[in-house]
Each structure stands twice: as C-alpha cells, then as structure tokens.
Scaffold this motif. Structure first.
Motif, PDB file in Angstrom:
ATOM      1  N   SER A  18       0.781  -1.228   0.060  1.00 25.49           N
ATOM      2  CA  SER A  18      -0.094   0.173  -0.015  1.00 25.49           C
ATOM      3  C   SER A  18       0.765   1.199  -0.060  1.00 25.49           C
ATOM      4  CB  SER A  18      -1.085  -0.067   1.180  1.00 25.49           C
ATOM      5  OG  SER A  18      -1.730   1.129   1.195  1.00 25.49           O
ATOM      6  N   ASN A  21       2.415   1.620  -3.386  1.00 22.06           N
ATOM      7  CA  ASN A  21       1.626   2.198  -4.281  1.00 22.06           C
ATOM      8  C   ASN A  21       1.187   3.758  -4.199  1.00 22.06           C
ATOM      9  OD1 ASN A  21      -0.576   2.265  -6.369  1.00 22.06           O
ATOM     10  ND2 ASN A  21      -2.121   1.714  -4.826  1.00 22.06           N
ATOM     11  N   SER A  22       0.854   4.037  -3.129  1.00 19.77           N
ATOM     12  CA  SER A  22       0.659   5.454  -2.742  1.00 19.77           C
ATOM     13  C   SER A  22       1.844   6.308  -2.872  1.00 19.77           C
ATOM     14  CB  SER A  22       0.409   5.786  -1.177  1.00 19.77           C
ATOM     15  OG  SER A  22       1.344   5.398  -0.205  1.00 19.77           O
ATOM     16  N   GLN A  23       2.940   5.869  -2.817  1.00 25.63           N
ATOM     17  CA  GLN A  23       4.331   6.656  -3.081  1.00 25.63           C
ATOM     18  C   GLN A  23       4.489   6.772  -4.497  1.00 25.63           C
ATOM     19  OE1 GLN A  23       4.956   8.498  -0.327  1.00 25.63           O
ATOM     20  NE2 GLN A  23       7.115   7.722  -0.075  1.00 25.63           N
ATOM     21  N   THR A  25       2.227   6.701  -6.648  1.00 21.66           N
ATOM     22  CA  THR A  25       1.402   7.812  -7.196  1.00 21.66           C
ATOM     23  C   THR A  25       1.614   9.042  -6.785  1.00 21.66           C
ATOM     24  OG1 THR A  25      -0.661   6.022  -6.923  1.00 21.66           O
ATOM     25  CG2 THR A  25      -1.129   8.416  -7.106  1.00 21.66           C
ATOM     26  N   SER A  26       2.323   9.253  -5.762  1.00 19.67           N
ATOM     27  CA  SER A  26       2.724  10.578  -5.183  1.00 19.67           C
ATOM     28  C   SER A  26       3.834  11.179  -6.117  1.00 19.67           C
ATOM     29  CB  SER A  26       3.167  10.596  -3.725  1.00 19.67           C
ATOM     30  OG  SER A  26       3.614  11.753  -3.467  1.00 19.67           O
ATOM     31  N   LEU A  58       4.540   7.516   7.097  1.00 25.13           N
ATOM     32  CA  LEU A  58       3.258   6.578   6.812  1.00 25.13           C
ATOM     33  C   LEU A  58       3.312   5.370   7.661  1.00 25.13           C
ATOM     34  CD1 LEU A  58       2.849   6.737   2.949  1.00 25.13           C
ATOM     35  CD2 LEU A  58       1.107   7.857   4.725  1.00 25.13           C
TER      36      LEU A  58
END
Length: 123
Positions: A18, A21-23, A25-26, A58
């Motif tokens: 997770s 994925n978020s990193q 996207t960032s 995070l």
C-alpha cells in the motif's frame, strides 16, 4: 501461535504494498514539483530522502494507530493490559516504521531519477 506470525507478516506485506502504491502515485502526481526542486539545486539524495521520510512517516502513523487500536480491543476483551503490551506495541510501531521506510525505497529511487528539464516542461 504460528498463524499469528503469519497474519502479522501478511499485514506488514500488505501495508508495504500500500505504501509503495501511494508513494508511486505521489511521485507521478508531484513530478513537476520534483523537477522544480532539482532545478533549484536539490540533490538526488535529498529527493530520495524526502520520499523515504514520507514512507517512514506513513508507517509510523499506521503502526501507532494499529497499536493503539489493538491495545484498546485487547483491553475491551480482557479488561486489563499485560505489562508486556507496551513492549509489544513499541515493537509493532518500529516494525511498521521500518516496513514503511523499506517500501519507500523504490518510489524514492523513481523520484530521484526525474529529469528536471522534462518534469518542468511537461504538465
């Protein structure tokens, strides 16, 4: 008790995925900002360190919330907290923070390789 460790391992793995994925996207969303930072003199290591720090934060946040929630649920079930709960909670927070930092290494490497000229030119 072996399945408890398996569940904890699966949870850390999912948390790491997770965070990756978020990193990523960032990195894609902030590509222009990264290019500007590099254009004004930020070194590749500084950009990478920024994303690893963000991943660690995070993980720390998720680990803290998880430890507090887990302790509250344990207390709700058994009406007491064992003395070892503090050590277990700190270990869980540390493991989550480490997982966050390790998971952020790949996105940090991607962010560090953003060419400043291309990033600023494309929107």
């Amino acid at each position: 008790q072996g399945f408890h460790y398996a569940i904890a391992g699966i949870s850390l793995g999912l948390a790491a995925l997770s965070i990756i994925n978020s990193q990523l996207t960032s990195v894609m969303e902030r590509r222009q900002e990264i290019g500007v930072l590099k254009a004004v003199g930020w070194r590749t290591q500084s950009v990478a360190r920024l994303f690893v720090s963000e991943g660690s934060l995070l993980g720390l946040t998720g680990g803290t919330v998880g430890a507090l929630l887990g302790s509250a649920i344990y207390f709700g079930l058994y009406q007491e907290l064992p003395a070892s709960m503090a050590v277990i909670s700190l270990a869980a927070i540390g493991a989550a923070t480490l997982a966050g930092a390790l998971a952020a290494l790949h996105p940090a490497n991607v962010a560090a390789r953003v060419p400043p000229a291309d990033a600023v030119r494309h929107e």
